[in-house]
Write a protein that holds these residues in place. Structure first.
Motif, PDB file in Angstrom:
ATOM      1  N   CYS A  81      44.121  44.762  37.964  1.00  0.00           N
ATOM      2  CA  CYS A  81      44.395  43.355  38.286  1.00  0.00           C
ATOM      3  C   CYS A  81      43.403  42.795  39.292  1.00  0.00           C
ATOM      4  O   CYS A  81      43.298  41.578  39.424  1.00  0.00           O
ATOM      5  CB  CYS A  81      45.808  43.204  38.849  1.00  0.00           C
ATOM      6  N   ILE A  82      42.747  43.653  40.047  1.00  0.00           N
ATOM      7  CA  ILE A  82      41.896  43.153  41.134  1.00  0.00           C
ATOM      8  C   ILE A  82      40.484  43.743  41.084  1.00  0.00           C
ATOM      9  O   ILE A  82      39.513  43.047  40.794  1.00  0.00           O
ATOM     10  CB  ILE A  82      42.520  43.486  42.512  1.00  0.00           C
ATOM     11  N   ASP A  83      40.383  45.031  41.369  1.00  0.00           N
ATOM     12  CA  ASP A  83      39.066  45.642  41.597  1.00  0.00           C
ATOM     13  C   ASP A  83      38.096  45.412  40.450  1.00  0.00           C
ATOM     14  O   ASP A  83      36.908  45.190  40.663  1.00  0.00           O
ATOM     15  CB  ASP A  83      39.209  47.156  41.845  1.00  0.00           C
ATOM     16  N   ARG A  84      38.629  45.464  39.238  1.00  0.00           N
ATOM     17  CA  ARG A  84      37.692  45.375  38.120  1.00  0.00           C
ATOM     18  C   ARG A  84      37.096  43.980  37.955  1.00  0.00           C
ATOM     19  O   ARG A  84      36.167  43.784  37.182  1.00  0.00           O
ATOM     20  CB  ARG A  84      38.331  45.860  36.835  1.00  0.00           C
ATOM     21  N   HIS A  85      37.661  42.999  38.676  1.00  0.00           N
ATOM     22  CA  HIS A  85      37.098  41.651  38.593  1.00  0.00           C
ATOM     23  C   HIS A  85      36.089  41.359  39.709  1.00  0.00           C
ATOM     24  O   HIS A  85      35.465  40.312  39.714  1.00  0.00           O
ATOM     25  CB  HIS A  85      38.213  40.609  38.653  1.00  0.00           C
ATOM     26  N   LEU A  86      35.990  42.286  40.663  1.00  0.00           N
ATOM     27  CA  LEU A  86      35.178  41.989  41.846  1.00  0.00           C
ATOM     28  C   LEU A  86      33.695  41.842  41.518  1.00  0.00           C
ATOM     29  O   LEU A  86      32.990  41.051  42.144  1.00  0.00           O
ATOM     30  CB  LEU A  86      35.400  43.051  42.927  1.00  0.00           C
ATOM     31  N   ALA A  87      33.218  42.569  40.523  1.00  0.00           N
ATOM     32  CA  ALA A  87      31.799  42.497  40.194  1.00  0.00           C
ATOM     33  C   ALA A  87      31.399  41.100  39.718  1.00  0.00           C
ATOM     34  O   ALA A  87      30.332  40.601  40.064  1.00  0.00           O
ATOM     35  CB  ALA A  87      31.454  43.545  39.134  1.00  0.00           C
ATOM     36  N   HIS A  88      32.245  40.455  38.919  1.00  0.00           N
ATOM     37  CA  HIS A  88      31.843  39.168  38.328  1.00  0.00           C
ATOM     38  C   HIS A  88      32.679  37.982  38.770  1.00  0.00           C
ATOM     39  O   HIS A  88      32.282  36.842  38.582  1.00  0.00           O
ATOM     40  CB  HIS A  88      31.896  39.259  36.800  1.00  0.00           C
ATOM     41  N   ARG A  89      33.853  38.232  39.309  1.00  0.00           N
ATOM     42  CA  ARG A  89      34.744  37.107  39.593  1.00  0.00           C
ATOM     43  C   ARG A  89      35.280  37.118  41.020  1.00  0.00           C
ATOM     44  O   ARG A  89      36.336  36.544  41.271  1.00  0.00           O
ATOM     45  CB  ARG A  89      35.964  37.166  38.665  1.00  0.00           C
ATOM     46  N   ASP A 105      49.841  24.106  50.196  1.00  0.00           N
ATOM     47  CA  ASP A 105      49.293  24.948  49.124  1.00  0.00           C
ATOM     48  C   ASP A 105      48.151  25.810  49.643  1.00  0.00           C
ATOM     49  O   ASP A 105      47.726  25.675  50.789  1.00  0.00           O
ATOM     50  CB  ASP A 105      48.866  24.124  47.909  1.00  0.00           C
ATOM     51  N   LYS A 106      47.660  26.704  48.784  1.00  0.00           N
ATOM     52  CA  LYS A 106      46.719  27.712  49.239  1.00  0.00           C
ATOM     53  C   LYS A 106      46.052  28.331  48.012  1.00  0.00           C
ATOM     54  O   LYS A 106      46.701  28.500  46.982  1.00  0.00           O
ATOM     55  CB  LYS A 106      47.555  28.786  49.935  1.00  0.00           C
ATOM     56  N   LYS A 107      44.775  28.654  48.151  1.00  0.00           N
ATOM     57  CA  LYS A 107      44.094  29.329  47.040  1.00  0.00           C
ATOM     58  C   LYS A 107      43.611  30.693  47.498  1.00  0.00           C
ATOM     59  O   LYS A 107      43.035  30.811  48.578  1.00  0.00           O
ATOM     60  CB  LYS A 107      42.915  28.494  46.556  1.00  0.00           C
ATOM     61  N   ILE A 108      43.837  31.701  46.694  1.00  0.00           N
ATOM     62  CA  ILE A 108      43.447  33.062  47.055  1.00  0.00           C
ATOM     63  C   ILE A 108      42.458  33.562  46.006  1.00  0.00           C
ATOM     64  O   ILE A 108      42.790  33.629  44.816  1.00  0.00           O
ATOM     65  CB  ILE A 108      44.687  33.977  47.114  1.00  0.00           C
ATOM     66  N   THR A 109      41.249  33.907  46.425  1.00  0.00           N
ATOM     67  CA  THR A 109      40.254  34.408  45.468  1.00  0.00           C
ATOM     68  C   THR A 109      40.532  35.882  45.180  1.00  0.00           C
ATOM     69  O   THR A 109      41.310  36.536  45.879  1.00  0.00           O
ATOM     70  CB  THR A 109      38.826  34.305  46.043  1.00  0.00           C
ATOM     71  N   TYR A 110      39.854  36.398  44.168  1.00  0.00           N
ATOM     72  CA  TYR A 110      40.017  37.821  43.857  1.00  0.00           C
ATOM     73  C   TYR A 110      39.564  38.691  45.031  1.00  0.00           C
ATOM     74  O   TYR A 110      40.181  39.714  45.322  1.00  0.00           O
ATOM     75  CB  TYR A 110      39.283  38.179  42.553  1.00  0.00           C
ATOM     76  N   ARG A 111      38.527  38.246  45.740  1.00  0.00           N
ATOM     77  CA  ARG A 111      38.071  39.023  46.896  1.00  0.00           C
ATOM     78  C   ARG A 111      39.161  39.065  47.972  1.00  0.00           C
ATOM     79  O   ARG A 111      39.468  40.113  48.533  1.00  0.00           O
ATOM     80  CB  ARG A 111      36.789  38.405  47.466  1.00  0.00           C
ATOM     81  N   GLU A 112      39.750  37.880  48.221  1.00  0.00           N
ATOM     82  CA  GLU A 112      40.814  37.825  49.231  1.00  0.00           C
ATOM     83  C   GLU A 112      42.051  38.612  48.786  1.00  0.00           C
ATOM     84  O   GLU A 112      42.699  39.286  49.581  1.00  0.00           O
ATOM     85  CB  GLU A 112      41.200  36.360  49.506  1.00  0.00           C
ATOM     86  N   ASN A 321      43.730  39.957  33.162  1.00  0.00           N
ATOM     87  CA  ASN A 321      42.732  39.196  32.409  1.00  0.00           C
ATOM     88  C   ASN A 321      41.801  38.382  33.305  1.00  0.00           C
ATOM     89  O   ASN A 321      41.031  37.561  32.814  1.00  0.00           O
ATOM     90  CB  ASN A 321      43.442  38.256  31.417  1.00  0.00           C
ATOM     91  N   GLY A 322      41.921  38.567  34.602  1.00  0.00           N
ATOM     92  CA  GLY A 322      41.050  37.825  35.521  1.00  0.00           C
ATOM     93  C   GLY A 322      41.357  36.344  35.567  1.00  0.00           C
ATOM     94  O   GLY A 322      40.487  35.512  35.822  1.00  0.00           O
ATOM     95  N   ALA A 323      42.597  35.997  35.324  1.00  0.00           N
ATOM     96  CA  ALA A 323      42.996  34.592  35.227  1.00  0.00           C
ATOM     97  C   ALA A 323      43.207  33.965  36.600  1.00  0.00           C
ATOM     98  O   ALA A 323      43.329  34.656  37.608  1.00  0.00           O
ATOM     99  CB  ALA A 323      44.282  34.476  34.410  1.00  0.00           C
TER     100      ALA A 323
END
Ligand code: WT7
Length: 647
Positions: A81-89, A105-112, A321-323
């Motif tokens: 759900c997380i690590d595999r998206h770090l390279a591209h997303r 409201d708040k937005k959380i990136t994959y890195r965060e 799915n990196g959504a």
């Protein structure tokens, strides 16, 4: 029955979608002809640490019932759900959080998300939580609920999320059943401007659960709560003491990922157990095809993480799915009935997935609150949780979607892990009220009460002939109950508990539960649970609970109550009993109607004739069937005379 309207697949959808009609047919046939080959290929859509060589090992035979998928593979769900998206997303938004108040409201990136989940996982470790431990999560819809679930997955602990609307007693029962040693909660939740005392409820529950050694409390409102020395810790304080490095634990495909309690027709709620590999493959694949999720889409599922829809389609499926997945703390009617559409406009939501009960409540407010919003971003609409009546479907389609957006009516269950019957938006012509056709690998069969398979256009009990990767594996701690509940009535098949019609086009129309399970506003409730709450009241001798048609909730709860000798019925007692059930189970179990019943219709052997009670509750007593076998046929007339649903 008049022929329903058919809505063909829009051409731009057929062109753009992952699957058009042809592709659906081909893939479906391949999945049924050669399940092993099909899932060997599609199992690779997620990341494995050690690839599987075995695909399917399933027996529905009562003597040796087991369900295993990808059993020699290893993986970690949170890494998927997380690590595999770090390279591209890494900088893509993973979670958009929309608070109860529109200004919040708040937005959380994959890195965060990665950092938050690693820290939460390290807090769990610091509390002594290890792989295999069960962790109960009793949280409002805040990002920390998602972090907590993914943190459990990261270290191999098994989460059991309990919906924040459940009472202290219900929470205690679920903690005890899986012998959880840790509870994650918040000071208070906020929904529709009202506060929910989660920590106070937890404290009350834990009076019954001395084995819980650690309670992690996230601050949501800053409200005043008691903290027990040596047991309770503030999340923020614990988080300040840990690092952000936490490698994911290598899990076997069949290691448990989570337990989720759900109501059945008898007894206490069952701990539905899902494992890691098959669940991740199935939720990510269904999310991809059913919602036709493309990389820049903003996707919003309005469920609570306390239900399976929140697990599979807010969290695991979309994140695998990196959504970009939206998580909403509030309710659709606060501060106004335009809220859902305002949120769509504010965040540019493309895919919106909700329950018919919410739509019916909004429908009642008229078109005004919808029409004053743009909704231009919406592309696809989804429905889940209960049958959607054609009126609500057409309102959703015409008013909300302005005739532009296909509707995917997705039929599935806590037990199935993911969607089993649903249109694919680029492939399936729609009929309002039908969940349409099976997903890849799913073989629905309709059987009569003797278990005979019915062919062609027909109606019967809905079973699934063979396993799929997202299927539950057992009832936690009670494998026999798993076998008895789902594989005994119709041997060799998984029985869903639903009735269903199949039309000439092979489309499926779910007609609702055929067992003693109610579906109230899309929430599952066992009649036996409400009955046992009622009889636990000192003034109640006996109770029988049935469902009846309810305009907004789908089904309402109708309770027949026999009082102890010497007790007098009164309006006050009626209110007291409603309040009692709320505090025993939770607000979702509140009886809508209570009828005082001097006696209940019973057979001579003492069995309550629910069929008769259901008819009276439905205000339909033209056809009560044979009442001559009743021990005291006179009670029926009394019940009819004093019925509560005279609509
Ligand atoms: C029961 C499962 C699916 C996740 C949320 C509910 C009913 C669910 C539909 C639908 C008709 C539906 C069934 C099912 N149901 N979706 N699209 N059309 N009925 O999960 O709490 O496990 O309840 O909900 O009766 O058996 P659940």
């Amino acid at each position: 029955m008049s022929e329903p309207q058919i809505f063909p697949v829009p051409q731009d959808w057929a062109r753009r979608a992952y699957a058009d009609e042809n592709a659906y047919r081909k893939m479906y046939e391949a999945s049924i002809d050669n399940p092993e080959g099909f899932w060997r290929e599609h199992g690779q859509r997620i990341d494995w640490i050690k690839p599987y060589t075995k695909v399917k090992n399933v027996s529905y035979d009562k003597g040796d019932l087991h369900i295993r998928w990808f059993e020699d593979g290893t993986l970690n769900a949170s890494a998927n759900c997380i690590d595999r998206h770090l390279a591209h997303r890494a900088d893509k938004v993973a979670i958009i959080w929309e608070g109860d108040e529109p200004t919040d409201d708040k937005k959380i990136t994959y890195r965060e998300l990665h950092e938050e989940v690693c820290k939460f996982a390290n807090v769990l470790k610091a509390q002594g939580i290890k792989k295999g431990d069960r962790v109960t999560i009793y949280m409002p819809m805040i990002p920390e609920a998602a972090y907590a679930m993914l943190a459990c997955a990261r270290i191999g602990a098994v989460h059991s999320v309990v919906f924040g609307g459940f009472s202290p007693d219900s929470l205690a029962g679920r903690i005890e059943d899986c012998a959880s040693n840790c509870v994650i909660t918040a000071d208070e939740g906020v929904r529709g401007g009202r506060k929910i005392p989660l920590k106070a409820n937890t404290d009350k529950a834990l009076e019954k659960c001395p084995d819980v050694k650690s309670v992690i409390v996230v601050k949501r409102t800053g409200g005043d709560v008691a903290m027990k020395d040596g047991r309770d810790v503030w999340y923020e304080e614990a988080k300040a003491k840990v690092g952000a490095d936490c490698p994911p634990e290598e899990m076997n495909a069949e290691d448990p990922l989570f337990i989720l309690y759900t109501s059945g027709s008898t007894g206490k709620p069952k701990g539905v157990m899902h494992t890691t590999g098959g669940y991740m493959v199935y939720t990510s694949m269904t999310h991809h095809y059913v919602f036709d999720y493309h990389d820049d889409d903003v996707y919003w599922c309005t469920a609570d993480v306390g239900w399976v829809t929140g697990h599979s389609y807010i969290l695991y499926g979309p994140l695998a799915n990196g959504a970009t997945t939206l998580m909403f703390e509030g309710v659709p009617t606060y501060p106004s009935p335009s809220r859902s559409w305002e949120v769509c406009d504010k965040h540019g939501v493309n895919i919106f997935y909700t329950a018919p009960t919410a739509l019916r409540a909004l429908m009642r407010e008229g078109e005004g609150p919808v029409k004053k919003t743009s909704r231009k971003s919406l592309r696809l609409l989804g429905s889940v949780g209960e049958p959607i009546n054609p009126e609500a479907w057409l309102w959703y389609y015409n008013v909300v979607g302005e005739g532009r957006c296909p509707i995917v009516d997705t039929w599935w269950q806590t037990e199935t892990g993911g969607i089993l019957i649903s249109p694919l938006p680029g492939a399936t012509a729609l009929k309002p009220g039908s969940a349409t056709l099976p997903f890849f690998g799913i073989k629905p069969v309709l059987v009569d009460n003797e278990g005979k398979e019915l062919e062609g256009a027909t109606q019967g009990n809905l079973c699934i002939a063979d396993s799929w990767p997202g299927q539950m594996r057992t009832v936690y701690g009670d494998h026999q109950r798993f076998i008895d509940t789902y594989f005994s009535q119709f041997p060799g098949k998984y029985f869903t508990g639903d009735g269903c019609r199949r039309d000439e086009d092979g489309y499926y129309w779910i007609t609702g539960r055929v067992d003693d399970v109610l579906n109230v506003s899309g929430h599952r409730m066992g009649t036996a649970e409400v009955e046992s709450a009622l009889v636990a009241h000192a003034k109640v001798a006996e109770a029988a609970v049935v469902g009846y048609p309810h305009d907004i909730k789908g089904q309402g709860i109708y309770a027949y109550v026999t009082l102890n000798v010497g007790e007098e019925p009164s309006e006050e007692l009626r209110k007291e009993l409603v309040q009692w059930v709320r505090s025993e189970i939770g607000p979702i179990a509140s009886p809508d109607l209570i009828q005082w019943a001097p006696g209940l219709p019973k057979t001579r052997s003492g069995k309550i004739m629910r069929r008769i009670l259901r008819k009276i509750a439905e205000n339909d007593f033209s056809n009560l069937g044979d009442t001559s076998t009743l021990a005291d046929p006179g009670v029926v007339n009394d019940l009819i005379d004093n019925r509560q649903n005279k609509s």
